[in-house]
Design a protein around this motif. Structure first.
Motif, short mmCIF file in Angstrom:
data_model
loop_
_atom_site.label_atom_id
_atom_site.label_comp_id
_atom_site.label_asym_id
_atom_site.label_seq_id
_atom_site.Cartn_x
_atom_site.Cartn_y
_atom_site.Cartn_z
N GLY A 58 0.80 -1.21 0.00
CA GLY A 58 0.00 0.00 0.00
C GLY A 58 0.83 1.26 0.00
O GLY A 58 0.40 2.30 -0.48
N LEU A 59 2.05 1.16 0.52
CA LEU A 59 2.94 2.32 0.55
C LEU A 59 3.53 2.60 -0.82
O LEU A 59 3.73 3.76 -1.20
CB LEU A 59 4.06 2.08 1.57
N LEU A 60 3.84 1.53 -1.56
CA LEU A 60 4.54 1.66 -2.84
C LEU A 60 3.74 0.99 -3.95
O LEU A 60 4.16 -0.02 -4.52
CB LEU A 60 5.93 1.02 -2.73
N PRO A 61 2.59 1.53 -4.28
CA PRO A 61 1.78 0.89 -5.33
C PRO A 61 2.50 0.91 -6.68
O PRO A 61 3.05 1.93 -7.10
CB PRO A 61 0.50 1.75 -5.36
N GLY A 62 2.54 -0.25 -7.31
CA GLY A 62 3.14 -0.34 -8.64
C GLY A 62 4.66 -0.37 -8.66
O GLY A 62 5.25 -0.32 -9.74
N VAL A 63 5.31 -0.45 -7.49
CA VAL A 63 6.77 -0.44 -7.44
C VAL A 63 7.27 -1.86 -7.18
O VAL A 63 6.79 -2.55 -6.28
CB VAL A 63 7.27 0.50 -6.32
N ALA A 64 8.24 -2.30 -7.98
CA ALA A 64 8.89 -3.58 -7.74
C ALA A 64 9.97 -3.39 -6.68
O ALA A 64 10.88 -2.59 -6.86
CB ALA A 64 9.50 -4.11 -9.03
N PHE A 65 9.85 -4.11 -5.57
CA PHE A 65 10.80 -3.89 -4.48
C PHE A 65 11.18 -5.20 -3.82
O PHE A 65 10.48 -6.21 -3.92
CB PHE A 65 10.23 -2.92 -3.44
N GLU A 66 12.29 -5.15 -3.11
CA GLU A 66 12.75 -6.25 -2.28
C GLU A 66 12.96 -5.67 -0.88
O GLU A 66 13.67 -4.67 -0.73
CB GLU A 66 14.06 -6.82 -2.82
#
Length: 642
Positions: free
Chosen positions: A35-43
């Motif tokens: 919810g904090l980073l919608p649409g972001v690919a993260f690890e």
């Protein structure tokens, strides 16, 4: 309290270069990052379980550090060496207490500002902050996180005194919060090297059972992991909670640069709440309201303390319904260090061992009726914070661990007490006030302003004084500020303390000033100017001053300043009066900070007019009195018996 993460507003910036974003979290759940980073690919990696090389992505396009509070961000800084470099770096602090400064430019001078291309600081939610920085080439994210954490408080340097710390294994960020010089190794070692020398003087491990430590250069100290009642057996099994493993050194330290008395309220609006365990977490509840929800580890943050400042006190229940003995001790030590007035019945043996018997005694020293009285409540708060910070603070904990491991550490800072007098008859009284000081290494610079050193009462008092003393004679025509500078020129201490010849000082006055300096980071600390004894009419008054706050002034006869800051300003102006006010203004304009701690260990004397550099009539003080008593009535912390 549940931490709710809303979209960060950084998604476009984080994904500008393509690739994956490395996200470090502290005090928030990794499951909330979608919810904090919608649409972001993260690890993502959690600092509470982070070890060496926590990310598979070697060169992320961006790095984001998400912390619930500034205290949690400081835990992330502990592992800043494990954060990768990237051209885009962001820091989000979800909530902060009202006394925290806004974060500043996220880089230290000389360490990469020339690469900075864009920086932005904005609010996140109602009490949080969001910082984003873009660079012309990848920069270490740990450097940015450390600079942001540092800017929330008053400390210009992030480091701690020696020993240099190493963490051997995951889950140890709590042991050296906010120190970017920490290095991380695996459970067996060795500690990393830099320029052919080990990066650590002492390593901490919390691995059950601990494997053999292979680094012969660096001693390793094993601390017990988070112990729950389930692991220890039945809740009544207190007999196993004994020995060194449950001494205070087994409890993760309090981050005194974040969790401390700052923001203390003298007249709170709410009553007494309870510290209890509910649904696997710690809660402070007032009737049916949850005011603060602590993690299962018992770690207290500055934002948690901010929610509790309006309480008159907190009752501690020692029933084994909480998450474990170390977590219980840690929560209580953190609240005590923050000056939250705590109430407790007799402590179980394991709790007294983990907290230390001195703090255990302080916890049971007050009643709910005591907390109804504003002065008695504040006295209890000061005793708790003194003991907790000096026993459970990070610096104290590492000094103790180093001593146990046989590692030499720097000697405590020395204080030069600078006292100027025109009144020979007051010298014996004044030196008696200095003689009472405990817990500090001090010397006295006694400057006689127009008074011969051979005056009998002066000579006798100096000869009887049992600490280092230097006597300086100055001509009566020399301005007061110039005389003080002359005295300071004879001082050898790392800190200078300005001292009045006719005022009363509690035995912990200087120790309290040094404690306030250590947690505030201010160049100058002093007491609130609260208590006055009006000698002409034999009345003691107490004025209403806010304490435990950054300020623009303190009581002139109480302040302690770092010698380096004093010399940077060139000392006092060579004027006959108002030297304190002039000095305070010069320091603030030069970028220094002033911190005002409690005023319970100081009583100013007001005799006939003409005997003080600050001259006001008796009516001035009576009109400003919050309380007044017949006779000499200092706070109990003065430990004064006539």
């Amino acid at each position: 309290m549940t931490t709710e993460l809303t979209p960060s507003g950084m998604s476009a910036d984080l994904t500008r270069g393509g690739g994956k974003v490395a996200v470090a979290v502290a005090g928030v759940e990794t499951s909330d990052l979608d919810g904090l980073l919608p649409g972001v690919a993260f690890e993502a990696a959690d600092v509470d379980s982070m070890g060496p090389e926590p990310w598979a992505t070697a060169e992320p396009s961006a790095v984001l550090v998400v912390a619930r509070t500034p205290t949690d961000l400081r835990r992330a800084v502990t592992l800043s060496g494990e954060l990768p470099a990237a051209p885009m770096i962001g820091v989000i602090v979800v909530e902060s207490p009202p006394w925290c400064d806004a974060p500043g430019v996220p880089l230290s001078p000389g360490l990469g500002r020339r690469f900075l291309r864009d920086v932005g600081v904005s609010r996140y939610g109602s009490t949080g902050w969001r910082v984003k920085a873009r660079f012309s080439e990848p920069r270490p994210a740990g450097e940015v996180a450390a600079a942001v954490a540092r800017s929330f408080g008053g400390h210009h340097l992030s480091g701690y005194p020696l020993p240099m710390a190493g963490l051997a294994g995951p889950g140890l960020a709590d042991w050296r919060p906010g120190d970017p010089n920490v290095t991380v190794a695996d459970e067996r070692g060795p500690a990393p090297e830099r320029s052919g020398v080990s990066t650590a003087d002492l390593a901490i491990r919390a691995v059950p059972p601990a494997p053999e430590w292979i680094d012969e250069r660096v001693p390793a100290v094993d601390r017990p992991p988070a112990l729950t009642w389930e692991r220890l057996g039945s809740p009544g099994g207190y007999q196993v909670l004994s020995g060194e493993r449950f001494a205070p050194e087994a409890v993760p330290p309090v981050d005194e640069r974040s969790v401390n008395p700052q923001g203390f309220l003298k007249r709170p609006a709410l009553g007494v709440a309870d510290l209890l365990q509910h649904d696997g977490a710690w809660e402070v509840r007032l009737a049916d309201r949850t005011l603060a929800r602590l993690p299962a580890s018992g770690g207290v943050t500055d934002a948690d303390v901010g929610r509790l400042r309006r309480l008159r006190g907190v009752r501690v229940a020692w029933r084994p319904a909480h998450t474990g003995p170390i977590a219980a001790a840690r929560a209580v030590a953190g609240l005590a260090a923050a000056g939250v007035p705590l109430l407790s019945g007799p402590l179980p043996e394991w709790a007294a061992l983990a907290l230390g018997h001195d703090l255990a005694a302080d916890l049971t020293a007050a009643t709910e009726r005591d907390l109804d009285d504003d002065l008695r409540r504040e006295e209890h708060s000061v005793r708790l914070r003194r003991t907790a910070l000096t026993r459970h603070g990070t610096m104290a904990r590492w000094r103790e661990l180093a001593a146990r491991a046989g590692i030499a550490v720097p000697a405590p800072a020395t204080i030069s007490v600078v006292m100027c007098t025109r009144r020979a008859g007051l010298v014996p009284f004044a030196l008696d006030q200095v003689r009472r000081q405990r817990g500090v290494d001090l010397e006295v610079i006694l400057t006689l302003h127009g008074v011969p050193a051979a005056t009998p009462e002066v000579a006798r008092a100096v000869a009887a004084f049992d600490r280092p003393i230097t006597v300086v004679e100055a001509d009566a025509a020399v301005p007061f500020g110039a005389v003080l500078n002359q005295a300071a020129g004879h001082a050898s201490g790392s800190f200078l303390s300005k001292w009045d010849d006719d005022d009363w000082y509690g035995p912990d006055h200087l120790a309290d000033m040094m404690l306030a300096q250590s947690y505030s980071g201010a160049e100058l600390v002093g007491a609130a100017s609260e208590f006055f004894y009006l000698q002409q009419i034999d009345v003691t008054i107490r004025r209403d001053w806010t304490s435990e706050t950054m300020s623009n002034h303190v009581a002139g006869g109480t302040f302690v300043i770092a010698r380096s800051a004093f010399e940077a300003l060139g000392g006092f102006r060579p004027v006959p009066r108002s030297v304190d006010v002039q000095f305070f203004q010069d320091l603030l304009r030069a970028g220094g900070a002033i911190y005002r701690t409690h005023g319970l260990g100081f009583v100013a004397r007001r005799a006939a007019r003409g005997r003080h550099t600050w001259q006001e009539p008796i009516g001035y003080f009576l009109a400003r009195a919050k309380d007044q008593w017949r006779g000499f009535r200092p706070s109990r912390l003065m430990e004064w018996e006539q």
